[in-house]
Motif scaffolding. Sequence first.
Motif, PDB file in Angstrom:
ATOM      1  N   ALA A 259       0.598  -1.069   0.144  1.00 22.09           N
ATOM      2  CA  ALA A 259      -0.078   0.083   0.009  1.00 22.09           C
ATOM      3  C   ALA A 259       0.749   1.160   0.042  1.00 22.09           C
ATOM      4  CB  ALA A 259      -0.858  -0.079   1.344  1.00 22.09           C
ATOM      5  N   ARG A 260       1.786   1.262   0.848  1.00 22.99           N
ATOM      6  CA  ARG A 260       2.878   2.558   0.768  1.00 22.99           C
ATOM      7  C   ARG A 260       3.454   2.728  -0.501  1.00 22.99           C
ATOM      8  NH1 ARG A 260       5.142   1.017   6.706  1.00 22.99           N
ATOM      9  NH2 ARG A 260       3.618   2.153   7.903  1.00 22.99           N
ATOM     10  N   ALA A 261       4.065   1.506  -1.204  1.00 19.55           N
ATOM     11  CA  ALA A 261       4.427   1.624  -2.584  1.00 19.55           C
ATOM     12  C   ALA A 261       3.670   2.122  -3.614  1.00 19.55           C
ATOM     13  CB  ALA A 261       5.142   0.133  -2.799  1.00 19.55           C
ATOM     14  N   LYS A 262       2.304   1.979  -3.270  1.00 21.10           N
ATOM     15  CA  LYS A 262       1.478   2.547  -4.464  1.00 21.10           C
ATOM     16  C   LYS A 262       1.186   3.849  -4.119  1.00 21.10           C
ATOM     17  CE  LYS A 262      -1.506  -1.760  -4.886  1.00 21.10           C
ATOM     18  NZ  LYS A 262      -2.582  -2.249  -4.835  1.00 21.10           N
ATOM     19  N   GLY A 263       1.916   4.669  -3.349  1.00 26.85           N
ATOM     20  CA  GLY A 263       1.768   6.228  -3.103  1.00 26.85           C
ATOM     21  C   GLY A 263       0.414   6.651  -1.943  1.00 26.85           C
ATOM     22  N   LEU A 264       0.035   5.574  -1.334  1.00 26.31           N
ATOM     23  CA  LEU A 264      -1.103   5.892  -0.347  1.00 26.31           C
ATOM     24  C   LEU A 264      -0.079   6.739   0.995  1.00 26.31           C
ATOM     25  CD1 LEU A 264      -3.278   2.567  -0.066  1.00 26.31           C
ATOM     26  CD2 LEU A 264      -3.324   4.784  -1.602  1.00 26.31           C
ATOM     27  N   THR A 265      -1.052   7.723   1.342  1.00 25.14           N
ATOM     28  CA  THR A 265      -0.357   8.352   2.693  1.00 25.14           C
ATOM     29  C   THR A 265      -0.570   7.626   3.777  1.00 25.14           C
ATOM     30  OG1 THR A 265      -2.779   9.102   3.353  1.00 25.14           O
ATOM     31  CG2 THR A 265      -1.491  10.505   1.655  1.00 25.14           C
ATOM     32  N   GLU A 266       0.101   7.987   4.712  1.00 27.02           N
ATOM     33  CA  GLU A 266       0.111   7.206   6.048  1.00 27.02           C
ATOM     34  C   GLU A 266      -1.081   7.069   6.823  1.00 27.02           C
ATOM     35  OE1 GLU A 266       2.509   4.617   8.469  1.00 27.02           O
ATOM     36  OE2 GLU A 266       3.056   5.684   6.537  1.00 27.02           O
ATOM     37  N   TRP A 267      -1.824   8.092   6.502  1.00 26.07           N
ATOM     38  CA  TRP A 267      -3.248   8.173   7.019  1.00 26.07           C
ATOM     39  C   TRP A 267      -4.121   7.019   6.456  1.00 26.07           C
ATOM     40  CZ3 TRP A 267      -5.800  10.267  11.062  1.00 26.07           C
ATOM     41  CH2 TRP A 267      -7.248  10.145  10.980  1.00 26.07           C
ATOM     42  N   GLN A 268      -3.965   7.025   5.250  1.00 24.15           N
ATOM     43  CA  GLN A 268      -4.738   5.846   4.296  1.00 24.15           C
ATOM     44  C   GLN A 268      -4.231   4.709   4.488  1.00 24.15           C
ATOM     45  OE1 GLN A 268      -3.829   7.587   0.373  1.00 24.15           O
ATOM     46  NE2 GLN A 268      -5.826   8.547   0.019  1.00 24.15           N
ATOM     47  N   VAL A 269      -3.091   4.378   4.789  1.00 24.85           N
ATOM     48  CA  VAL A 269      -2.463   3.216   5.141  1.00 24.85           C
ATOM     49  C   VAL A 269      -2.980   2.450   6.244  1.00 24.85           C
ATOM     50  CG1 VAL A 269      -0.313   1.813   5.698  1.00 24.85           C
ATOM     51  CG2 VAL A 269      -0.431   3.458   3.613  1.00 24.85           C
ATOM     52  N   LEU A 270      -3.026   3.349   7.492  1.00 20.79           N
ATOM     53  CA  LEU A 270      -3.499   3.009   8.756  1.00 20.79           C
ATOM     54  C   LEU A 270      -4.787   2.909   8.868  1.00 20.79           C
ATOM     55  CD1 LEU A 270      -0.793   5.303  11.124  1.00 20.79           C
ATOM     56  CD2 LEU A 270      -0.668   2.726  10.363  1.00 20.79           C
ATOM     57  N   TYR A 271      -5.593   3.823   8.488  1.00 24.07           N
ATOM     58  CA  TYR A 271      -6.981   3.793   8.817  1.00 24.07           C
ATOM     59  C   TYR A 271      -7.817   3.096   7.649  1.00 24.07           C
ATOM     60  CZ  TYR A 271      -5.934   6.478  13.053  1.00 24.07           C
ATOM     61  OH  TYR A 271      -5.321   6.983  14.060  1.00 24.07           O
ATOM     62  N   GLY A 272      -7.298   3.139   6.529  1.00 23.24           N
ATOM     63  CA  GLY A 272      -7.932   2.541   5.445  1.00 23.24           C
ATOM     64  C   GLY A 272      -7.637   1.006   5.172  1.00 23.24           C
ATOM     65  N   HIS A 273      -6.604   0.409   5.828  1.00 20.38           N
ATOM     66  CA  HIS A 273      -6.259  -0.959   5.558  1.00 20.38           C
ATOM     67  C   HIS A 273      -5.754  -1.597   6.854  1.00 20.38           C
ATOM     68  CE1 HIS A 273      -6.146  -0.677   1.167  1.00 20.38           C
ATOM     69  NE2 HIS A 273      -5.493   0.444   1.323  1.00 20.38           N
ATOM     70  N   VAL A 274      -5.059  -1.119   7.636  1.00 18.80           N
ATOM     71  CA  VAL A 274      -4.406  -1.556   8.870  1.00 18.80           C
ATOM     72  C   VAL A 274      -5.471  -1.601   9.736  1.00 18.80           C
ATOM     73  CG1 VAL A 274      -2.707  -1.363  10.879  1.00 18.80           C
ATOM     74  CG2 VAL A 274      -2.139  -1.053   8.506  1.00 18.80           C
ATOM     75  N   PHE A 275      -6.359  -0.353  10.034  1.00 15.02           N
ATOM     76  CA  PHE A 275      -7.351  -0.485  11.077  1.00 15.02           C
ATOM     77  C   PHE A 275      -8.362  -1.471  11.113  1.00 15.02           C
ATOM     78  CE2 PHE A 275     -11.271   1.311  13.240  1.00 15.02           C
ATOM     79  CZ  PHE A 275     -10.403   1.960  14.381  1.00 15.02           C
ATOM     80  N   ARG A 276      -8.790  -2.033  10.168  1.00 18.18           N
ATOM     81  CA  ARG A 276     -10.098  -2.693  10.122  1.00 18.18           C
ATOM     82  C   ARG A 276      -9.343  -4.226  10.362  1.00 18.18           C
ATOM     83  NH1 ARG A 276     -12.267  -3.985   4.221  1.00 18.18           N
ATOM     84  NH2 ARG A 276     -10.412  -5.062   3.382  1.00 18.18           N
ATOM     85  N   ASN A 277      -8.126  -4.525  10.310  1.00 15.33           N
ATOM     86  CA  ASN A 277      -7.647  -5.924  10.642  1.00 15.33           C
ATOM     87  C   ASN A 277      -7.144  -5.872  11.912  1.00 15.33           C
ATOM     88  OD1 ASN A 277      -7.857  -6.862   7.846  1.00 15.33           O
ATOM     89  ND2 ASN A 277      -6.355  -5.721   7.222  1.00 15.33           N
ATOM     90  N   ALA A 278      -6.650  -4.653  12.480  1.00 15.93           N
ATOM     91  CA  ALA A 278      -5.927  -4.640  13.692  1.00 15.93           C
ATOM     92  C   ALA A 278      -7.060  -4.456  14.710  1.00 15.93           C
ATOM     93  CB  ALA A 278      -5.159  -3.395  13.751  1.00 15.93           C
ATOM     94  N   MET A 279      -8.378  -3.901  14.676  1.00 15.28           N
ATOM     95  CA  MET A 279      -9.247  -3.872  15.334  1.00 15.28           C
ATOM     96  C   MET A 279     -10.165  -5.125  15.636  1.00 15.28           C
ATOM     97  SD  MET A 279      -9.620  -0.768  16.818  1.00 15.28           S
ATOM     98  CE  MET A 279      -7.705  -1.143  16.774  1.00 15.28           C
ATOM     99  N   LEU A 280     -10.146  -6.329  14.945  1.00 13.58           N
ATOM    100  CA  LEU A 280     -10.765  -7.588  15.348  1.00 13.58           C
ATOM    101  C   LEU A 280     -10.514  -7.841  16.761  1.00 13.58           C
ATOM    102  CD1 LEU A 280     -10.370  -9.394  11.903  1.00 13.58           C
ATOM    103  CD2 LEU A 280     -12.238  -8.093  12.842  1.00 13.58           C
ATOM    104  N   ILE A 281      -9.093  -8.148  17.136  1.00 14.41           N
ATOM    105  CA  ILE A 281      -9.038  -8.437  18.559  1.00 14.41           C
ATOM    106  C   ILE A 281      -9.541  -7.466  19.438  1.00 14.41           C
ATOM    107  CG2 ILE A 281      -6.771  -7.654  18.650  1.00 14.41           C
ATOM    108  CD1 ILE A 281      -5.927 -10.137  19.928  1.00 14.41           C
ATOM    109  N   VAL A 282      -9.438  -5.975  19.229  1.00 13.84           N
ATOM    110  CA  VAL A 282     -10.038  -5.363  20.093  1.00 13.84           C
ATOM    111  C   VAL A 282     -11.452  -5.280  20.472  1.00 13.84           C
ATOM    112  CG1 VAL A 282     -10.315  -2.832  20.549  1.00 13.84           C
ATOM    113  CG2 VAL A 282      -8.067  -3.819  19.670  1.00 13.84           C
ATOM    114  N   ILE A 283     -12.206  -5.593  19.376  1.00 21.47           N
ATOM    115  CA  ILE A 283     -13.679  -5.721  19.179  1.00 21.47           C
ATOM    116  C   ILE A 283     -14.130  -6.920  20.141  1.00 21.47           C
ATOM    117  CG2 ILE A 283     -15.574  -6.142  17.738  1.00 21.47           C
ATOM    118  CD1 ILE A 283     -14.315  -4.381  15.661  1.00 21.47           C
ATOM    119  N   ALA A 284     -13.388  -7.962  19.887  1.00 20.31           N
ATOM    120  CA  ALA A 284     -13.517  -9.137  20.584  1.00 20.31           C
ATOM    121  C   ALA A 284     -13.757  -9.072  22.215  1.00 20.31           C
ATOM    122  CB  ALA A 284     -12.396 -10.370  20.192  1.00 20.31           C
TER     123      ALA A 284
END
Length: 362
Positions: A259-284
């Motif tokens: 995602a970073r190599a495609k030129g996405l901003t750090e905000w887009q990487v963190l909250y567009g891709h990482v957030f939903r995967n990382a939040m699964l264990i928190v939601i549990a």
Amino acid sequence: MGAYVLRRLALILPTLFGIMLINFVVIQFAPGGPVEQLIAQLTEVGGSATDRFAGGGADMGGRQEGGSAYRGAQGLDPAFIAEIERQFGFDRPPVERFFLMLWNYIRFDFGESYFRSASVVGLIIDKMPVSISLGLWTTLLAYLVSIPLGVAKAVRDGTRFDVWSSAVVIVGYAIPGFLFAILLRTLFAQGSEFFPLFPLRGLTSPNFAEMSFLEQVRDYFWHIALPVFAMAISGFAVLTLLTKNSFLDQIKLQYVATARAKGLTEWQVLYGHVFRNAMLIVIAGFPSAFISILFTGSLLIEVIFSLDGLGLLGYEAVLNRDYPIVFGTLFIFGLIGLLLQLLTDLVYVWVDPRIDFESREV
């Protein structure tokens, strides 16, 4: 997804049956009981009260010289003991009492308290505002602070900010909630010699009904500020570190580099891709955290800040062997907990549609 939901709903009744059965069996071996509690109360106030309870026909003159199954009942008329047993339902065998209780609970008939002269549902509804206020705002505060803090710590892993913030949250976790509550009460509650800024008793002021809407909102949050902060402080550490570690695990994966190599901003990487995967264990962890705070976690906080909620109700019911309240609250919150677990799975799918529960064996 519909088939999975139906399977989970079908499992609720046998799960509740197991919960109620285990607790019912444990209670049978606990010393004391409602019959002994009432005998102790009546013998303390004297024979006139006992005569009134038994309809004037109980003889307290000591016609029974021993052999009673109840502690403290020696010397009482067996007919009087039998009448108490009948009123509490203890004239039936345990198996019959258990299945009768379950049948009533399935119909949402929870009976009346043994010692409070009120229905179990009425008592729960009466205490619910305190517990919901504490549980809801404590959980929301913990999540609203811990998730952004955990993300910030993951992005700045190993920096001075990460080290100092970890020290602060761990110190907060190490302090028991009730000790922090005592500190807050000593420093900031009314009557304090230091900063008497917050009220000490109840959810609202006596003149709450006479206030405007904005004044009522202010008064409500003014009353719950100290107990909510005292309960939330120990929850920050676990949730913050869980969020941080979850984000670190995801940041190291290949899709983030892509995602970073495609030129996405750090905000887009963190909250567009990482957030939903990382939040699964928190939601549990949300259902168990909310239920524990709602039902049991607030007992000492309620006592310290003079709040009459479900934690105090359940504690007093256990001490007094008030079984309708004990088993009624156990059934209700067991049911709520199971439904929240199902809701968690649905949130999983909403956060990450790739999850497929249809192929999962329940």
